[in-house]
Design an enzyme around this catalytic site. Structure first.
Site, PDB file in Angstrom:
ATOM      1  N   GLU A  48     -53.425 -73.807 -81.349  1.00 45.06           N
ATOM      2  CA  GLU A  48     -54.117 -73.311 -82.548  1.00 45.06           C
ATOM      3  C   GLU A  48     -53.726 -71.863 -82.844  1.00 45.06           C
ATOM      4  OE1 GLU A  48     -55.550 -75.220 -84.489  1.00 45.06           O
ATOM      5  OE2 GLU A  48     -55.941 -76.950 -83.229  1.00 45.06           O
ATOM      6  N   ASN A  52     -51.332 -70.608 -85.990  1.00 48.07           N
ATOM      7  CA  ASN A  52     -51.847 -69.668 -86.992  1.00 48.07           C
ATOM      8  C   ASN A  52     -50.856 -68.537 -87.267  1.00 48.07           C
ATOM      9  OD1 ASN A  52     -54.168 -71.045 -87.519  1.00 48.07           O
ATOM     10  ND2 ASN A  52     -55.525 -69.701 -86.381  1.00 48.07           N
ATOM     11  N   ARG A 106     -53.954 -78.059 -93.987  1.00 42.85           N
ATOM     12  CA  ARG A 106     -54.750 -77.481 -92.913  1.00 42.85           C
ATOM     13  C   ARG A 106     -56.195 -77.954 -93.038  1.00 42.85           C
ATOM     14  NH1 ARG A 106     -50.651 -76.587 -90.748  1.00 42.85           N
ATOM     15  NH2 ARG A 106     -52.004 -77.086 -89.049  1.00 42.85           N
TER      16      ARG A 106
HETATM   17  N1  LIG Z   1     -52.694 -64.995 -87.285  1.00 41.12           N
HETATM   18  C1  LIG Z   1     -53.219 -65.065 -88.525  1.00 41.12           C
HETATM   19  N2  LIG Z   1     -52.728 -64.266 -89.512  1.00 41.12           N
HETATM   20  C2  LIG Z   1     -53.234 -64.311 -90.778  1.00 41.12           C
HETATM   21  N3  LIG Z   1     -54.253 -65.116 -91.149  1.00 41.12           N
HETATM   22  C3  LIG Z   1     -54.799 -65.927 -90.220  1.00 41.12           C
HETATM   23  C4  LIG Z   1     -54.316 -65.938 -88.868  1.00 41.12           C
HETATM   24  N4  LIG Z   1     -55.047 -66.845 -88.170  1.00 41.12           N
HETATM   25  C5  LIG Z   1     -55.937 -67.356 -89.035  1.00 41.12           C
HETATM   26  N5  LIG Z   1     -55.806 -66.805 -90.276  1.00 41.12           N
HETATM   27  C6  LIG Z   1     -56.642 -67.090 -91.468  1.00 41.12           C
HETATM   28  O1  LIG Z   1     -57.855 -67.701 -91.016  1.00 41.12           O
HETATM   29  C7  LIG Z   1     -58.038 -68.984 -91.631  1.00 41.12           C
HETATM   30  C8  LIG Z   1     -58.738 -69.913 -90.667  1.00 41.12           C
HETATM   31  O2  LIG Z   1     -57.920 -70.217 -89.529  1.00 41.12           O
HETATM   32  P1  LIG Z   1     -58.146 -71.595 -88.735  1.00 41.12           P
HETATM   33  O3  LIG Z   1     -57.125 -71.693 -87.677  1.00 41.12           O
HETATM   34  O4  LIG Z   1     -59.572 -71.686 -88.349  1.00 41.12           O
HETATM   35  O5  LIG Z   1     -57.903 -72.686 -89.860  1.00 41.12           O
HETATM   36  P2  LIG Z   1     -56.517 -73.095 -90.556  1.00 41.12           P
HETATM   37  O6  LIG Z   1     -55.372 -72.561 -89.789  1.00 41.12           O
HETATM   38  O7  LIG Z   1     -56.594 -72.737 -91.993  1.00 41.12           O
HETATM   39  O8  LIG Z   1     -56.543 -74.695 -90.422  1.00 41.12           O
HETATM   40  P3  LIG Z   1     -56.226 -75.519 -89.078  1.00 41.12           P
HETATM   41  O9  LIG Z   1     -56.199 -74.549 -87.937  1.00 41.12           O
HETATM   42  O10 LIG Z   1     -57.361 -76.475 -88.974  1.00 41.12           O
HETATM   43  O11 LIG Z   1     -54.933 -76.178 -89.302  1.00 41.12           O
HETATM   44  C9  LIG Z   1     -56.643 -69.396 -92.046  1.00 41.12           C
HETATM   45  O12 LIG Z   1     -56.669 -70.324 -93.108  1.00 41.12           O
HETATM   46  C10 LIG Z   1     -56.004 -68.067 -92.442  1.00 41.12           C
HETATM   47  O13 LIG Z   1     -56.414 -67.687 -93.740  1.00 41.12           O
HETATM   48 MG   LIG Z   2     -55.220 -72.777 -87.740  1.00 46.21          MG
END
Ligand SMILES: Nc1ncnc2c1ncn2[C@@H]1O[C@H](COP(=O)(O)OP(=O)(O)OP(=O)(O)O)[C@@H](O)[C@H]1O
Ligand SMILES: [Mg+2]
Lengths: 146, 107
Positions: A48, A52, A106
């Site tokens: 995860e 990200n 996502r």
């Molecule tokens: N390393 C990062 N850099 C920039 N933005 C991030 C980062 N990690 C998370 N985010 C932001 O936080 C949001 C939520 O992250 P999360 O991992 O919970 O969900 P997701 O990545 O959108 O979906 P999923 O992990 O279920 O595929 C992301 O949609 C993004 O906007």
């Molecule tokens: Mg994610």
């Protein structure tokens, strides 16, 4: 806090490295005598955090993903995943279940999964500068196998 | 990552093997959508018995297939879910929408 062992890993934000990061952390963590469930949880949380970086931190470019994994206080695995990418505007909001800026591809469950599979998840982020996720999991000592 | 499919009347069974992450998700999605469009099944069964790993990318994949089946007026069930993917599905709450069984259905 006593550090017993540590490793660092750095790789370009290519999606092929998601599986590599999981496998590398699992191999390092093997010295902790984890259950299969604990190992699965750790691999999932790594996947995860690394995904990200690849998807959100460096959306239109290849950047560098930095990882540091440590074993501290005898039995705690600490995993830090860092990028110097886009950063997160509102971290509390980003951590909410189902919150995503990623659209249809996502599910917005990444942080929720990290939180439920690890004991502690800290997120530090600065828009335009990058994000650091630090996760810890205490590995329960098991009785030696007989 | 490998997809195999078998068809039995109006039932399409898709068996996914390997590791389902962001790296694999898109190609897998395209392949599954193609199979569904070809067969237009009433029932689609996702058999995960050979899935060694899945993260949140898999949740989005399953939701897409679910929506696709809904649009066709059909049904989706997910069966034979191993431990690690099951923990991910449980954490996501997706089981409130989609029928998920750890073993064979009805067992
Ligand atoms: N390393 C990062 N850099 C920039 N933005 C991030 C980062 N990690 C998370 N985010 C932001 O936080 C949001 C939520 O992250 P999360 O991992 O919970 O969900 P997701 O990545 O959108 O979906 P999923 O992990 O279920 O595929 C992301 O949609 C993004 O906007
Ligand atoms: Mg994610």
């Amino acid at each position: 806090m006593k550090e017993l062992n540590s490793m660092r890993l750095e790789f370009p934000s290519r999606s092929a490295n998601e599986g590599f990061a999981r496998a590398a952390v699992a191999a390092f963590a093997a010295q902790l005598d984890m259950t299969l469930t604990e190992l699965g949880d750790v691999k999932t949380a790594v996947s995860e955090a690394v995904t990200n970086c690849i998807v959100h931190a460096y959306p239109d470019m290849i950047g560098t993903v930095h990882m540091r994994v440590r074993i501290v206080d005898e039995e705690t695995l600490e995993i830090q995943v860092k990028d110097k990418g886009r950063g997160i505007e509102d971290v509390d909001r980003a951590r909410e279940p189902l919150f995503t800026t990623g659209g249809e591809d996502r599910s917005g469950m990444g942080f929720t999964i990290m939180e439920s599979f690890m004991d502690d998840v800290k997120v530090r982020s600065k828009p335009g500068a990058g994000t650091t996720v630090t996760m810890r999991k205490k590995i329960e000592k098991r009785l030696p196998a007989r | 990552m490998k997809l195999t499919s078998t068809q039995n009347g109006g039932k399409l069974t898709l068996t996914i093997s390997g590791e389902l992450d962001h790296h694999e998700a898109r190609a897998l999605c395209v392949e599954m959508e193609e199979r569904i469009e070809e067969v237009l099944p009433r029932d689609c069964v996702l058999d995960l018995r050979e899935l060694r790993f899945m993260d949140s990318s898999g949740i989005a994949v399953i939701l897409k297939v679910y929506k696709h089946m809904n649009a066709l007026g059909g049904r989706l069930t997910v069966i034979n879910v191993p431990d690690q993917p099951l923990r991910v599905l449980d954490a996501s709450g997706i089981d409130r929408m989609i029928e998920i069984t750890a073993g064979e259905p009805g067992s």
